[in-house]
Design a protein around this motif. Structure first.
Motif, PDB file in Angstrom:
ATOM      1  N   LEU A 150       3.792   0.528  18.360  1.00  0.00           N
ATOM      2  CA  LEU A 150       3.806   1.804  17.649  1.00  0.00           C
ATOM      3  C   LEU A 150       3.973   1.558  16.158  1.00  0.00           C
ATOM      4  CD1 LEU A 150       4.322   5.034  17.905  1.00  0.00           C
ATOM      5  CD2 LEU A 150       6.718   4.394  17.603  1.00  0.00           C
ATOM      6  N   VAL A 151       3.219   2.296  15.372  1.00  0.00           N
ATOM      7  CA  VAL A 151       3.487   2.336  13.937  1.00  0.00           C
ATOM      8  C   VAL A 151       3.937   3.763  13.627  1.00  0.00           C
ATOM      9  CG1 VAL A 151       2.557   2.012  11.625  1.00  0.00           C
ATOM     10  CG2 VAL A 151       1.760   0.539  13.495  1.00  0.00           C
ATOM     11  N   ASN A 152       5.182   3.876  13.178  1.00  0.00           N
ATOM     12  CA  ASN A 152       5.757   5.200  12.913  1.00  0.00           C
ATOM     13  C   ASN A 152       5.494   5.588  11.457  1.00  0.00           C
ATOM     14  OD1 ASN A 152       7.512   7.358  12.211  1.00  0.00           O
ATOM     15  ND2 ASN A 152       8.763   6.905  14.027  1.00  0.00           N
ATOM     16  N   LEU A 153       4.516   6.464  11.257  1.00  0.00           N
ATOM     17  CA  LEU A 153       4.106   6.818   9.894  1.00  0.00           C
ATOM     18  C   LEU A 153       5.144   7.695   9.198  1.00  0.00           C
ATOM     19  CD1 LEU A 153       0.261   7.430  10.157  1.00  0.00           C
ATOM     20  CD2 LEU A 153       1.512   5.349   9.673  1.00  0.00           C
ATOM     21  N   GLN A 154       5.915   8.450   9.959  1.00  0.00           N
ATOM     22  CA  GLN A 154       6.949   9.267   9.305  1.00  0.00           C
ATOM     23  C   GLN A 154       7.982   8.370   8.656  1.00  0.00           C
ATOM     24  OE1 GLN A 154       8.801  12.573  11.155  1.00  0.00           O
ATOM     25  NE2 GLN A 154       7.068  13.830  10.471  1.00  0.00           N
ATOM     26  N   LYS A 155       8.406   7.350   9.387  1.00  0.00           N
ATOM     27  CA  LYS A 155       9.385   6.409   8.810  1.00  0.00           C
ATOM     28  C   LYS A 155       8.782   5.688   7.609  1.00  0.00           C
ATOM     29  CE  LYS A 155      12.361   5.488  12.786  1.00  0.00           C
ATOM     30  NZ  LYS A 155      12.477   4.639  13.982  1.00  0.00           N
ATOM     31  N   LEU A 156       7.507   5.265   7.769  1.00  0.00           N
ATOM     32  CA  LEU A 156       6.863   4.496   6.698  1.00  0.00           C
ATOM     33  C   LEU A 156       6.658   5.323   5.433  1.00  0.00           C
ATOM     34  CD1 LEU A 156       3.978   2.337   8.226  1.00  0.00           C
ATOM     35  CD2 LEU A 156       5.928   1.548   6.887  1.00  0.00           C
ATOM     36  N   PHE A 157       6.283   6.586   5.603  1.00  0.00           N
ATOM     37  CA  PHE A 157       5.966   7.422   4.442  1.00  0.00           C
ATOM     38  C   PHE A 157       7.218   8.034   3.812  1.00  0.00           C
ATOM     39  CE2 PHE A 157       1.172   8.637   4.792  1.00  0.00           C
ATOM     40  CZ  PHE A 157       0.849   7.344   5.156  1.00  0.00           C
ATOM     41  N   GLY A 158       8.288   8.157   4.601  1.00  0.00           N
ATOM     42  CA  GLY A 158       9.524   8.754   4.087  1.00  0.00           C
ATOM     43  C   GLY A 158       9.244  10.153   3.554  1.00  0.00           C
ATOM     44  N   SER A 159       9.637  10.402   2.316  1.00  0.00           N
ATOM     45  CA  SER A 159       9.383  11.736   1.760  1.00  0.00           C
ATOM     46  C   SER A 159       8.400  11.648   0.595  1.00  0.00           C
ATOM     47  CB  SER A 159      10.700  12.356   1.295  1.00  0.00           C
ATOM     48  OG  SER A 159      11.340  11.449   0.403  1.00  0.00           O
ATOM     49  N   ASN A 160       7.619  10.594   0.587  1.00  0.00           N
ATOM     50  CA  ASN A 160       6.726  10.334  -0.545  1.00  0.00           C
ATOM     51  C   ASN A 160       5.410  11.112  -0.441  1.00  0.00           C
ATOM     52  OD1 ASN A 160       5.241   9.333  -2.623  1.00  0.00           O
ATOM     53  ND2 ASN A 160       5.487   7.160  -2.080  1.00  0.00           N
ATOM     54  N   LEU A 161       5.414  12.315  -0.985  1.00  0.00           N
ATOM     55  CA  LEU A 161       4.233  13.173  -0.905  1.00  0.00           C
ATOM     56  C   LEU A 161       3.070  12.635  -1.743  1.00  0.00           C
ATOM     57  CD1 LEU A 161       5.842  16.751  -0.944  1.00  0.00           C
ATOM     58  CD2 LEU A 161       5.145  15.381   1.028  1.00  0.00           C
ATOM     59  N   ASN A 162       3.345  11.645  -2.589  1.00  0.00           N
ATOM     60  CA  ASN A 162       2.266  11.029  -3.376  1.00  0.00           C
ATOM     61  C   ASN A 162       1.289  10.253  -2.504  1.00  0.00           C
ATOM     62  OD1 ASN A 162       3.161  11.928  -5.877  1.00  0.00           O
ATOM     63  ND2 ASN A 162       4.632  10.227  -6.029  1.00  0.00           N
ATOM     64  N   LEU A 163       1.708   9.990  -1.270  1.00  0.00           N
ATOM     65  CA  LEU A 163       0.808   9.268  -0.364  1.00  0.00           C
ATOM     66  C   LEU A 163      -0.224  10.213   0.252  1.00  0.00           C
ATOM     67  CD1 LEU A 163       3.504   7.005   1.356  1.00  0.00           C
ATOM     68  CD2 LEU A 163       1.918   6.387  -0.482  1.00  0.00           C
ATOM     69  N   GLU A 173      -3.517   4.854  -1.240  1.00  0.00           N
ATOM     70  CA  GLU A 173      -2.170   4.265  -1.168  1.00  0.00           C
ATOM     71  C   GLU A 173      -1.506   4.606   0.173  1.00  0.00           C
ATOM     72  OE1 GLU A 173       0.146   1.614  -2.521  1.00  0.00           O
ATOM     73  OE2 GLU A 173      -1.569   2.257  -3.730  1.00  0.00           O
ATOM     74  N   GLY A 174      -1.772   5.793   0.668  1.00  0.00           N
ATOM     75  CA  GLY A 174      -1.235   6.186   1.975  1.00  0.00           C
ATOM     76  C   GLY A 174      -1.755   5.282   3.083  1.00  0.00           C
ATOM     77  N   TYR A 175      -3.076   5.090   3.085  1.00  0.00           N
ATOM     78  CA  TYR A 175      -3.656   4.197   4.105  1.00  0.00           C
ATOM     79  C   TYR A 175      -3.110   2.776   3.956  1.00  0.00           C
ATOM     80  CZ  TYR A 175      -7.119   7.713   5.531  1.00  0.00           C
ATOM     81  OH  TYR A 175      -7.725   8.835   6.020  1.00  0.00           O
ATOM     82  N   LYS A 176      -2.995   2.358   2.689  1.00  0.00           N
ATOM     83  CA  LYS A 176      -2.532   0.981   2.441  1.00  0.00           C
ATOM     84  C   LYS A 176      -1.112   0.777   2.965  1.00  0.00           C
ATOM     85  CE  LYS A 176      -3.836  -0.905  -1.559  1.00  0.00           C
ATOM     86  NZ  LYS A 176      -3.791  -1.099  -3.029  1.00  0.00           N
ATOM     87  N   ARG A 177      -0.354   1.869   3.061  1.00  0.00           N
ATOM     88  CA  ARG A 177       1.018   1.764   3.515  1.00  0.00           C
ATOM     89  C   ARG A 177       1.109   1.302   4.975  1.00  0.00           C
ATOM     90  NH1 ARG A 177       5.937   3.760   1.174  1.00  0.00           N
ATOM     91  NH2 ARG A 177       4.655   3.855  -0.689  1.00  0.00           N
ATOM     92  N   PHE A 178       0.098   1.678   5.778  1.00  0.00           N
ATOM     93  CA  PHE A 178       0.267   1.355   7.209  1.00  0.00           C
ATOM     94  C   PHE A 178      -0.839   0.467   7.788  1.00  0.00           C
ATOM     95  CE2 PHE A 178      -2.939   3.891   9.445  1.00  0.00           C
ATOM     96  CZ  PHE A 178      -3.311   4.813   8.474  1.00  0.00           C
ATOM     97  N   ALA A 179      -2.001   0.379   7.103  1.00  0.00           N
ATOM     98  CA  ALA A 179      -3.090  -0.418   7.678  1.00  0.00           C
ATOM     99  C   ALA A 179      -2.650  -1.858   7.982  1.00  0.00           C
ATOM    100  CB  ALA A 179      -4.311  -0.383   6.755  1.00  0.00           C
ATOM    101  N   PRO A 180      -1.886  -2.512   7.079  1.00  0.00           N
ATOM    102  CA  PRO A 180      -1.455  -3.879   7.398  1.00  0.00           C
ATOM    103  C   PRO A 180      -0.566  -3.937   8.641  1.00  0.00           C
ATOM    104  CG  PRO A 180      -1.170  -3.420   5.051  1.00  0.00           C
ATOM    105  CD  PRO A 180      -1.496  -2.115   5.707  1.00  0.00           C
ATOM    106  N   GLN A 181       0.171  -2.860   8.913  1.00  0.00           N
ATOM    107  CA  GLN A 181       1.035  -2.868  10.092  1.00  0.00           C
ATOM    108  C   GLN A 181       0.216  -2.731  11.378  1.00  0.00           C
ATOM    109  OE1 GLN A 181       4.785  -1.300  10.142  1.00  0.00           O
ATOM    110  NE2 GLN A 181       5.161  -1.522   7.951  1.00  0.00           N
ATOM    111  N   VAL A 182      -0.908  -2.038  11.289  1.00  0.00           N
ATOM    112  CA  VAL A 182      -1.794  -1.951  12.450  1.00  0.00           C
ATOM    113  C   VAL A 182      -2.391  -3.326  12.727  1.00  0.00           C
ATOM    114  CG1 VAL A 182      -3.885  -0.907  13.398  1.00  0.00           C
ATOM    115  CG2 VAL A 182      -2.295   0.490  12.045  1.00  0.00           C
ATOM    116  N   LEU A 183      -2.818  -3.986  11.664  1.00  0.00           N
ATOM    117  CA  LEU A 183      -3.350  -5.344  11.826  1.00  0.00           C
ATOM    118  C   LEU A 183      -2.281  -6.259  12.423  1.00  0.00           C
ATOM    119  CD1 LEU A 183      -5.546  -7.479  11.415  1.00  0.00           C
ATOM    120  CD2 LEU A 183      -4.769  -7.740   9.041  1.00  0.00           C
TER     121      LEU A 183
END
Lengths: 243, 243
Positions: A150-163, A173-183
């Motif tokens: 599982l990749v939890n995007l809520q935890k990863l994004f926190g409250s950063n609405l800039n993503l 930048e939003g995609y970049k935050r989690f794509a490496p975790q999927v890999l």
């Protein structure tokens, strides 16, 4: 020669993952070039009810290709507030997801789940934070129950609405935050590009050879490496234990 | 449901087109998202002799998918100076290219040709400007003879070595210089993403519907639009005339 696929299943956030350089589709395509194909089956606005009903057609669109893995990223649309036409009640969402997971498992044991992410409630008043949390939690539980990464995007994004680009969809930048975790999740499932032989022999082994020798080397290469997929050789349970 | 493919055939410059945001693979994936799949079949260091011999395996890697088009981008390696092991004499290069084109034509009439581009002779002394010009010219002639659209990278790149990353391969800016022209060529071959229906019905038509209604709408959609490919309806000669 057999190029397997990673199939991305989801809604608009998956569909648009082909539009940004760090979008999951393009990010994984880069990582797996000359090892496997990455195909985007994201459909803007779909909830799990629609995806479930479209699933046979989505499978048929994969033709005879074999799947090395799936990414399943749903919930953002199901979680609109009750009364909105896209809303899928939490119990039905859970059932739909389990149904989809069961269907995917028939094709590959490698399924990476993503939770819904965050949204700007000022711009998307048809969604509610506490309600969304239930859908995030449901995906967490489904991962646990099915022993899927599982990749939890809520935890990863926190409250950063800039993503977010528009309060719901993602910036690069939003995609970049989690794509490496999927890999990373696929690497943990024995699908590390660096461990996978590149398709077709290295040119250094072919240059200066006769046609017959090249034919021979390609055949040997295919026999040795093609369809190599650690999954084929690893017992299902070992794979699950490795998660 | 039928997602056709655009297949990119080439050497390292094609293989690496998945590594740069404006790389042809990622550029076309973005343009055609939810219309067709773009797959990279570029192989570092391959000349036309190797590609020709690998072609049956490359075709088999496409499984049962249908091809909407191909990009064929070879010649850079064939054109190393005689005596170098990758060298393919110009006549043989022309024959190999024609053979490959003939094989591709059996699968799709839409083939976009690219000429070899430029190189930095200070860094790649195994190539020669006048010799390379012969391979460029051969591709131009093949395009003419086979009535296929051509993107001439030598003309496009001029003498701008900044478009090269290492004196031979392309920077992102290099890919960006020609990727839109490849898309334009496909548009001229009646493969304009904007004219192609997106795969699966719009969610607005499905929301609030019962399972049965959604099933019905998906079926109707597939019957109406799937496999829609102007090529299927356009006489081959009309297509050729349109180039």
């Amino acid at each position: 020669m057999n190029y397997k696929q990673i199939v991305l299943l989801g809604d608009s956030i998956t569909e648009y993952s082909s539009l940004h350089p760090s979008g999951l589709h393009l990010y994984l395509s880069k990582a797996y070039v000359r090892r496997l194909d990455v195909v985007n089956r994201g459909y803007d606005g779909y909830n799990t009810k629609m995806l479930k009903l479209a699933l046979p057609n989505i499978f048929s669109s994969l033709g005879s290709a074999q799947q090395a893995g799936f990414v399943l990223f749903m919930g953002t649309n199901d979680a609109v507030i009750p009364g909105q036409l896209l809303h899928v009640p939490i119990d039905e969402f859970r059932d739909n997801m389990q149904y989809i997971i069961d269907q995917l498992l028939k094709r590959s044991k490698r399924i990476v789940l993503l939770t819904p992410a965050i949204f700007d409630k000022n711009r998307f008043q048809n969604r509610d934070k506490d309600l969304m949390a239930q859908y995030v939690n449901a995906v967490e539980k489904l991962a646990e129950k099915n022993k899927l990464p599982l990749v939890n995007l809520q935890k990863l994004f926190g409250s950063n609405l800039n993503l977010l680009s528009d309060g719901l969809h993602f910036t690069d930048e939003g995609y970049k935050r989690f794509a490496p975790q999927v890999l990373e999740a696929f690497k943990n499932l024995h699908l590390d590009p660096e461990d996978m032989p590149m398709k077709l022999p290295d040119f250094n082994d072919l240059k200066g050879k006769t046609d017959e020798e090249i034919d021979q080397l390609i055949s040997e290469y295919i026999e040795t490496y093609d369809g190599i997929d650690t999954l084929d050789r690893i017992d299902h349970h070992i794979l699950r234990d490795a998660i």
